[in-house]
Design a protein around this motif. Structure first.
Motif, PDB file in Angstrom:
ATOM      1  N   ALA A 112       0.815  -1.128   0.053  1.00 29.04           N
ATOM      2  CA  ALA A 112       0.003  -0.065   0.148  1.00 29.04           C
ATOM      3  C   ALA A 112       0.802   1.260   0.082  1.00 29.04           C
ATOM      4  CB  ALA A 112      -0.919   0.187   1.196  1.00 29.04           C
ATOM      5  N   GLY A 113       2.009   1.117   0.825  1.00 31.76           N
ATOM      6  CA  GLY A 113       2.795   2.425   0.857  1.00 31.76           C
ATOM      7  C   GLY A 113       3.556   2.265   2.336  1.00 31.76           C
ATOM      8  N   PHE A 114       4.138   3.629   2.453  1.00 31.66           N
ATOM      9  CA  PHE A 114       4.852   3.582   3.579  1.00 31.66           C
ATOM     10  C   PHE A 114       5.207   5.148   4.049  1.00 31.66           C
ATOM     11  CE2 PHE A 114       8.137   3.633   0.054  1.00 31.66           C
ATOM     12  CZ  PHE A 114       8.646   4.818   0.268  1.00 31.66           C
ATOM     13  N   ARG A 115       5.746   5.390   5.354  1.00 32.64           N
ATOM     14  CA  ARG A 115       6.068   6.794   5.643  1.00 32.64           C
ATOM     15  C   ARG A 115       7.578   6.916   6.127  1.00 32.64           C
ATOM     16  NH1 ARG A 115       1.493   3.854   7.656  1.00 32.64           N
ATOM     17  NH2 ARG A 115      -0.442   4.976   7.469  1.00 32.64           N
ATOM     18  N   PHE A 116       7.919   8.020   5.243  1.00 30.44           N
ATOM     19  CA  PHE A 116       9.338   8.479   5.507  1.00 30.44           C
ATOM     20  C   PHE A 116       9.281   9.368   6.332  1.00 30.44           C
ATOM     21  CE2 PHE A 116      12.202  12.277   3.843  1.00 30.44           C
ATOM     22  CZ  PHE A 116      13.156  11.581   4.545  1.00 30.44           C
ATOM     23  N   TRP A 117      10.105   9.494   7.521  1.00 27.00           N
ATOM     24  CA  TRP A 117      10.218  10.581   8.723  1.00 27.00           C
ATOM     25  C   TRP A 117      11.601  11.180   8.811  1.00 27.00           C
ATOM     26  CZ3 TRP A 117      13.546   9.538  12.685  1.00 27.00           C
ATOM     27  CH2 TRP A 117      13.763   8.047  12.679  1.00 27.00           C
ATOM     28  N   GLU A 120       7.073 -12.078  -2.873  1.00 27.90           N
ATOM     29  CA  GLU A 120       6.109 -13.219  -2.123  1.00 27.90           C
ATOM     30  C   GLU A 120       6.930 -14.204  -1.266  1.00 27.90           C
ATOM     31  OE1 GLU A 120       3.442 -15.115  -4.770  1.00 27.90           O
ATOM     32  OE2 GLU A 120       2.217 -13.242  -5.194  1.00 27.90           O
ATOM     33  N   GLY A 121       6.948 -14.245   0.021  1.00 28.19           N
ATOM     34  CA  GLY A 121       7.524 -15.321   0.804  1.00 28.19           C
ATOM     35  C   GLY A 121       8.939 -14.702   1.183  1.00 28.19           C
ATOM     36  N   ALA A 122       9.103 -13.467   0.895  1.00 28.76           N
ATOM     37  CA  ALA A 122      10.334 -13.001   1.202  1.00 28.76           C
ATOM     38  C   ALA A 122      10.434 -12.077   2.490  1.00 28.76           C
ATOM     39  CB  ALA A 122      10.910 -12.355   0.007  1.00 28.76           C
ATOM     40  N   ALA A 123       9.218 -12.324   3.172  1.00 24.24           N
ATOM     41  CA  ALA A 123       9.252 -11.286   4.482  1.00 24.24           C
ATOM     42  C   ALA A 123       9.530 -10.185   4.289  1.00 24.24           C
ATOM     43  CB  ALA A 123      10.261 -12.088   5.549  1.00 24.24           C
ATOM     44  N   THR A 124       8.957  -9.491   3.123  1.00 23.94           N
ATOM     45  CA  THR A 124       9.167  -7.969   2.663  1.00 23.94           C
ATOM     46  C   THR A 124       7.774  -7.321   3.350  1.00 23.94           C
ATOM     47  OG1 THR A 124       9.877  -8.692   0.693  1.00 23.94           O
ATOM     48  CG2 THR A 124       9.534  -6.390   0.878  1.00 23.94           C
ATOM     49  N   PRO A 125       8.286  -6.198   4.119  1.00 22.69           N
ATOM     50  CA  PRO A 125       7.175  -5.662   4.980  1.00 22.69           C
ATOM     51  C   PRO A 125       6.097  -5.036   3.845  1.00 22.69           C
ATOM     52  CG  PRO A 125       9.163  -4.496   5.137  1.00 22.69           C
ATOM     53  CD  PRO A 125       9.540  -5.759   4.497  1.00 22.69           C
ATOM     54  N   SER A 126       4.888  -4.895   4.451  1.00 26.11           N
ATOM     55  CA  SER A 126       3.944  -3.994   3.327  1.00 26.11           C
ATOM     56  C   SER A 126       3.182  -3.046   4.622  1.00 26.11           C
ATOM     57  CB  SER A 126       2.959  -4.910   2.979  1.00 26.11           C
ATOM     58  OG  SER A 126       2.163  -5.432   3.732  1.00 26.11           O
ATOM     59  N   VAL A 127       2.954  -1.782   4.141  1.00 32.70           N
ATOM     60  CA  VAL A 127       2.292  -0.819   5.036  1.00 32.70           C
ATOM     61  C   VAL A 127       0.926  -1.290   5.381  1.00 32.70           C
ATOM     62  CG1 VAL A 127       1.013   0.359   3.284  1.00 32.70           C
ATOM     63  CG2 VAL A 127       2.046   1.521   5.388  1.00 32.70           C
ATOM     64  N   ARG A 128       0.628  -0.935   6.624  1.00 38.27           N
ATOM     65  CA  ARG A 128      -0.763  -1.151   7.335  1.00 38.27           C
ATOM     66  C   ARG A 128      -1.604  -0.138   6.853  1.00 38.27           C
ATOM     67  NH1 ARG A 128       3.047  -1.731  11.396  1.00 38.27           N
ATOM     68  NH2 ARG A 128       3.494  -3.809  12.295  1.00 38.27           N
ATOM     69  N   GLY A 129      -2.926  -0.466   6.273  1.00 41.03           N
ATOM     70  CA  GLY A 129      -3.721   0.709   5.963  1.00 41.03           C
ATOM     71  C   GLY A 129      -3.620   1.246   4.648  1.00 41.03           C
ATOM     72  N   VAL A 138       3.900   8.139   1.527  1.00 45.91           N
ATOM     73  CA  VAL A 138       4.452   7.755   0.020  1.00 45.91           C
ATOM     74  C   VAL A 138       3.616   6.360  -0.264  1.00 45.91           C
ATOM     75  CG1 VAL A 138       6.192   6.884  -1.650  1.00 45.91           C
ATOM     76  CG2 VAL A 138       6.604   8.492   0.384  1.00 45.91           C
ATOM     77  N   PRO A 139       2.561   6.461  -1.067  1.00 42.06           N
ATOM     78  CA  PRO A 139       1.802   5.501  -1.677  1.00 42.06           C
ATOM     79  C   PRO A 139       2.590   4.444  -2.755  1.00 42.06           C
ATOM     80  CG  PRO A 139       1.061   7.427  -2.680  1.00 42.06           C
ATOM     81  CD  PRO A 139       1.949   7.835  -1.706  1.00 42.06           C
ATOM     82  N   VAL A 140       2.303   3.160  -2.736  1.00 38.65           N
ATOM     83  CA  VAL A 140       3.170   2.574  -3.667  1.00 38.65           C
ATOM     84  C   VAL A 140       2.324   1.834  -4.790  1.00 38.65           C
ATOM     85  CG1 VAL A 140       4.728   0.578  -4.082  1.00 38.65           C
ATOM     86  CG2 VAL A 140       5.115   2.321  -1.870  1.00 38.65           C
TER      87      VAL A 140
END
Length: 349
Positions: A236-241, A321-330, A284-286
């Motif tokens: 979905a995306g992530f947050r850069f701070w 897929e299956g690589a334990a790559t994180p995805s954004v919540r919401g 940042v939406p992906v």
């Protein structure tokens, strides 16, 4: 993708002068640093003592690094992660402990419902001056009432107890119960009470940065969430701070650079000055917006100056897929948002 869909900026401000006094020091005390750490590297000077007798603000150098009625100097840590490692608070001069407090919660992030110095130590020095060391970590106070201490003795650890919303030390000099500024300056006394007075700590600095998939709240950021760097294209995306100190009034520009350096999107946010520390947060939406796998960058400019480059990598959705790559919540909002939550005090316009 429009700038409005790319950018959602959130600001969290850490946070955190009358007639010139021409008298000299009240006694022979020469204070040394009350905290272990290199200024503007390990520890960060926020609000100095306020010298304005009214509702305005003026520090010892006639600047705005204070807030109304502040009686001491605040020395900040980056986050609670640093607090947990332990940053010693030390006696600024020889003296006798005349008051201690301990056992209070030490992870406060708001002034609401809190009061006072929290876990704290007061030392009375020969000649009549006293020093207060406030907002210490619970259970860290290492001295007792009536104990004689020497300069440099460990009193406790930096915390966020009492009326505090950021991990920091409040150091205050008093005479007869009234606060006294140890810093010499054009809006303070002519002679410093420090053995070696530090230069005025107002230089702009990027103090930390990262990427997270957690909600971009002050409560999350002040804990210093782990930095992520790799996402699938269907995330979905992530947050850069970005955490900064002593930010001047400026236009902050964010640029999204694709693999190879091509500009994919950009946006501007006008920010007010900060006398202490603050967060800027970019959403940042992906998924459905960024389509190229590879090494991307977020470049942040203050005016025309590049102040930070944050890399991240996008992987093809199938490969992730299956690589334990994180995805954004919401999900992410589509409009640009600006917040100024002001931990410690208000920003200056």
């Amino acid at each position: 993708m429009s700038a409005a869909r790319f950018l959602g900026a959130a600001l969290t401000l850490a946070v955190l002068a009358g007639c010139r006094d021409t008298t000299g020091p009240r006694d022979a005390s020469s204070f040394t640093a009350p905290i272990v750490g290199v200024p503007m590297d390990d520890v960060f000077y926020g609000a100095y003592r306020d010298h304005d007798p009214g509702t305005g603000v003026r520090d010892h150098a006639c600047g705005l690094k204070s807030y109304n009625g502040h009686g001491g100097v605040d020395i900040l840590l980056r986050n609670f992660q640093v607090q947990d490692k332990g940053v010693p608070v030390i006696a600024a001069a020889d003296g006798t402990v005349t008051w201690v407090s301990d056992g209070l919660p030490d992870r406060n992030i708001t002034w609401e419902g809190t009061s006072g110095f929290g876990n704290a130590v007061e030392i009375t020095h020969p000649g009549g001056l006293s020093t207060i060391y406030g907002h210490l970590r619970r259970g860290s106070v290492a001295v007792s009432n009536g104990q004689s201490v020497q300069r440099g003795a460990v009193l406790g650890m930096v915390g966020s107890s009492g009326r505090s919303n950021w991990p920091h030390l409040h150091f205050e000099v008093r005479e007869g119960g009234a606060s006294l500024d140890p810093f010499a300056g054009d809006c303070s006394q002519t002679q410093s009470l420090w053995a070696d007075q530090l230069p005025y700590q107002n230089a702009f600095e990027v103090t930390d940065a990262g990427i997270t998939d957690q909600p971009a709240t002050f409560a999350v950021l002040i804990e210093r969430p782990p930095t992520l760097s790799t996402f699938p294209l269907n995330a979905a995306g992530f947050r850069f701070w970005l955490q900064v100190a002593n930010q001047p009034v400026a236009q902050t520009r964010f640029e999204l650079r694709a693999p190879g350096g091509a500009l994919r999107d950009a946006g501007l946010v006008q920010v007010g000055a900060s006398f202490s520390m603050r967060y800027l947060v970019l959403e940042v939406p992906v998924n459905g917006q960024l389509t190229e796998p590879g090494a991307w960058q977020i470049r942040t400019y203050q005016g025309n100056q590049l102040i930070h480059t944050q890399p991240f990598t996008l992987l093809p959705a199938g490969a992730a897929e299956g690589a334990a790559t994180p995805s954004v919540r919401g999900t992410f909002p589509s409009a640009v948002r600006v917040f100024d939550q002001a931990p410690g005090a208000d920003a200056h316009p």
